[in-house]
Scaffold this motif. Structure first.
Motif, PDB file in Angstrom:
ATOM      1  N   VAL A  37      27.423   4.792  -2.575  1.00 28.15           N
ATOM      2  CA  VAL A  37      28.493   3.872  -1.767  1.00 28.15           C
ATOM      3  C   VAL A  37      27.655   2.515  -1.269  1.00 28.15           C
ATOM      4  O   VAL A  37      26.443   2.732  -1.066  1.00 28.15           O
ATOM      5  CB  VAL A  37      28.896   4.351  -0.335  1.00 28.15           C
ATOM      6  N   GLN A  38      28.232   1.544  -1.625  1.00 31.78           N
ATOM      7  CA  GLN A  38      27.429   0.101  -1.260  1.00 31.78           C
ATOM      8  C   GLN A  38      28.260  -0.226  -0.113  1.00 31.78           C
ATOM      9  O   GLN A  38      29.271  -0.324   0.324  1.00 31.78           O
ATOM     10  CB  GLN A  38      27.665  -0.719  -2.479  1.00 31.78           C
ATOM     11  N   GLY A  39      27.332  -1.412   0.479  1.00 35.81           N
ATOM     12  CA  GLY A  39      27.823  -2.053   1.737  1.00 35.81           C
ATOM     13  C   GLY A  39      29.028  -2.883   1.425  1.00 35.81           C
ATOM     14  O   GLY A  39      29.961  -2.749   2.381  1.00 35.81           O
ATOM     15  N   SER A  40      29.317  -3.279   0.374  1.00 35.01           N
ATOM     16  CA  SER A  40      30.701  -3.997   0.097  1.00 35.01           C
ATOM     17  C   SER A  40      31.791  -3.154  -0.088  1.00 35.01           C
ATOM     18  O   SER A  40      32.764  -3.654  -0.170  1.00 35.01           O
ATOM     19  CB  SER A  40      30.365  -4.767  -0.995  1.00 35.01           C
ATOM     20  N   GLN A  41      31.570  -1.744  -0.156  1.00 36.63           N
ATOM     21  CA  GLN A  41      32.775  -0.987  -0.223  1.00 36.63           C
ATOM     22  C   GLN A  41      33.343  -0.319   1.450  1.00 36.63           C
ATOM     23  O   GLN A  41      34.211   0.412   1.180  1.00 36.63           O
ATOM     24  CB  GLN A  41      32.496   0.180  -1.201  1.00 36.63           C
ATOM     25  N   ILE A  42      32.594  -0.506   2.126  1.00 38.45           N
ATOM     26  CA  ILE A  42      32.927  -0.164   3.314  1.00 38.45           C
ATOM     27  C   ILE A  42      33.243  -1.473   4.262  1.00 38.45           C
ATOM     28  O   ILE A  42      32.459  -2.204   4.378  1.00 38.45           O
ATOM     29  CB  ILE A  42      31.753   0.863   3.947  1.00 38.45           C
ATOM     30  N   ARG A  43      33.959  -0.916   5.326  1.00 42.14           N
ATOM     31  CA  ARG A  43      34.558  -2.104   6.343  1.00 42.14           C
ATOM     32  C   ARG A  43      33.739  -1.823   7.647  1.00 42.14           C
ATOM     33  O   ARG A  43      33.655  -3.033   8.102  1.00 42.14           O
ATOM     34  CB  ARG A  43      35.947  -1.982   6.634  1.00 42.14           C
ATOM     35  N   CYS A  44      33.301  -0.810   7.946  1.00 38.08           N
ATOM     36  CA  CYS A  44      32.831  -0.692   9.524  1.00 38.08           C
ATOM     37  C   CYS A  44      31.734   0.244   9.400  1.00 38.08           C
ATOM     38  O   CYS A  44      31.595   1.286   9.871  1.00 38.08           O
ATOM     39  CB  CYS A  44      33.979  -0.054  10.262  1.00 38.08           C
ATOM     40  N   PRO A  45      30.393  -0.102   8.589  1.00 34.84           N
ATOM     41  CA  PRO A  45      29.376   0.922   8.594  1.00 34.84           C
ATOM     42  C   PRO A  45      28.252   0.991   9.862  1.00 34.84           C
ATOM     43  O   PRO A  45      28.490  -0.004  10.638  1.00 34.84           O
ATOM     44  CB  PRO A  45      28.349   0.062   7.530  1.00 34.84           C
ATOM     45  N   ARG A  46      27.845   2.027  10.106  1.00 36.72           N
ATOM     46  CA  ARG A  46      26.733   2.121  11.179  1.00 36.72           C
ATOM     47  C   ARG A  46      25.534   1.425  10.462  1.00 36.72           C
ATOM     48  O   ARG A  46      25.066   2.029   9.657  1.00 36.72           O
ATOM     49  CB  ARG A  46      26.648   3.373  11.645  1.00 36.72           C
ATOM     50  N   VAL A  47      25.091   0.402  11.061  1.00 39.05           N
ATOM     51  CA  VAL A  47      23.763   0.037  10.675  1.00 39.05           C
ATOM     52  C   VAL A  47      22.566  -0.135  11.666  1.00 39.05           C
ATOM     53  O   VAL A  47      21.607  -0.098  11.349  1.00 39.05           O
ATOM     54  CB  VAL A  47      23.856  -1.633  10.218  1.00 39.05           C
ATOM     55  N   ARG A  48      22.977   0.630  12.871  1.00 38.78           N
ATOM     56  CA  ARG A  48      21.966   0.633  13.904  1.00 38.78           C
ATOM     57  C   ARG A  48      21.289   1.990  13.636  1.00 38.78           C
ATOM     58  O   ARG A  48      21.769   3.209  13.365  1.00 38.78           O
ATOM     59  CB  ARG A  48      22.682   0.811  15.169  1.00 38.78           C
ATOM     60  N   GLU A  49      20.077   1.968  13.354  1.00 38.19           N
ATOM     61  CA  GLU A  49      19.055   3.151  13.219  1.00 38.19           C
ATOM     62  C   GLU A  49      18.907   3.825  14.290  1.00 38.19           C
ATOM     63  O   GLU A  49      19.139   3.457  15.624  1.00 38.19           O
ATOM     64  CB  GLU A  49      17.767   2.837  12.790  1.00 38.19           C
ATOM     65  N   GLY A  50      18.696   5.337  14.275  1.00 38.31           N
ATOM     66  CA  GLY A  50      18.581   6.062  15.604  1.00 38.31           C
ATOM     67  C   GLY A  50      17.430   5.911  16.326  1.00 38.31           C
ATOM     68  O   GLY A  50      16.759   5.066  15.937  1.00 38.31           O
ATOM     69  N   PRO A  51      17.276   6.600  17.608  1.00 33.09           N
ATOM     70  CA  PRO A  51      16.061   6.310  18.419  1.00 33.09           C
ATOM     71  C   PRO A  51      14.818   6.851  18.019  1.00 33.09           C
ATOM     72  O   PRO A  51      14.835   7.572  17.057  1.00 33.09           O
ATOM     73  CB  PRO A  51      16.629   7.327  19.526  1.00 33.09           C
ATOM     74  N   SER A  52      13.792   6.510  18.581  1.00 33.71           N
ATOM     75  CA  SER A  52      12.496   6.865  17.918  1.00 33.71           C
ATOM     76  C   SER A  52      12.314   8.291  18.388  1.00 33.71           C
ATOM     77  O   SER A  52      13.060   8.819  19.223  1.00 33.71           O
ATOM     78  CB  SER A  52      11.540   6.117  18.735  1.00 33.71           C
TER      79      SER A  52
END
Length: 203
Positions: A37-52
């Protein structure tokens, strides 16, 4: 003793886990394995990485931590290609919970790559300044529920037609003239301090 305490804590988290998918709740879509899956194929992706790792231990969620593998230059390039932000046209990156500086830096990295985006939603991300970002094709931008205090903190949006700045902290209409060069059709400023200015509607 400290190791035993942490081990008991880990087991407690495992036993109290509500869902089988809990171990994936802090993963971004890109980190999930075996998909194309590519970024251009999704409308509302989670881009925030998880906590340390340390933060997860403090929360009692140590089992959620996934060890970060060191990527080779080739793997890093493949990951960049899969993100494919340059070809995104409609993107919703709202509600990302960007509490840490490294989260905000990664978020800005993504925004700088959205060179073809036409419709972008960035609602409730605690954003304060995007003036270094250029969105040359953006026609609709929603940055409601952030912390902007001035029009000068907005990204460069020469093609903007619909702009929502509701529920920010814009006190003055100074800088509004910068948008007069754009084909602006609608501007939403509700629940900003500037609403109480004299001649607000006229301006």
């Amino acid at each position: 003793m400290e190791f035993l305490a942490l081990r008991k804590q880990d087991l407690a988290v495992k036993n109290n886990s509500q869902l089988p998918c809990d171990t994936y709740k802090y993963l971004t879509w890109l980190k999930l394995k075996e998909h194309d899956v590519q970024g251009s194929q999704i409308r509302c992706p989670r881009v925030r990485e998880g906590p340390s790792e340390e933060e997860l231990f403090m929360r009692g969620e140590a089992l959620m931590w996934q060890r970060k593998e060191k990527l080779t230059e080739r793997e890093r390039w493949q990951e960049r290609l899969q993100e494919n932000w340059e070809n995104c046209v409609n993107v919703n990156l709202s509600f990302q919970c960007l509490g840490d500086e490294f989260q905000q830096n990664n978020f800005h990295r993504i925004l700088r790559r959205l060179i073809r985006v036409e419709r972008l939603w960035l609602v409730d991300n605690s954003l304060t300044d995007l003036s270094a970002i250029k969105l040359p094709r953006c026609k609709e931008l929603n940055v409601s529920k952030n912390h902007f205090t001035s029009f000068k903190q907005l990204p460069k949006i020469p093609q903007i037609q619909h702009l929502s700045l509701a529920e920010n902290n814009i006190e003055t209409l100074s800088g509004l003239s910068d948008l007069r060069q754009a084909p602006l059709e609608s501007l939403v400023l509700k629940t900003n301090p500037c609403e109480f200015q004299e001649n607000y509607r006229l301006q």
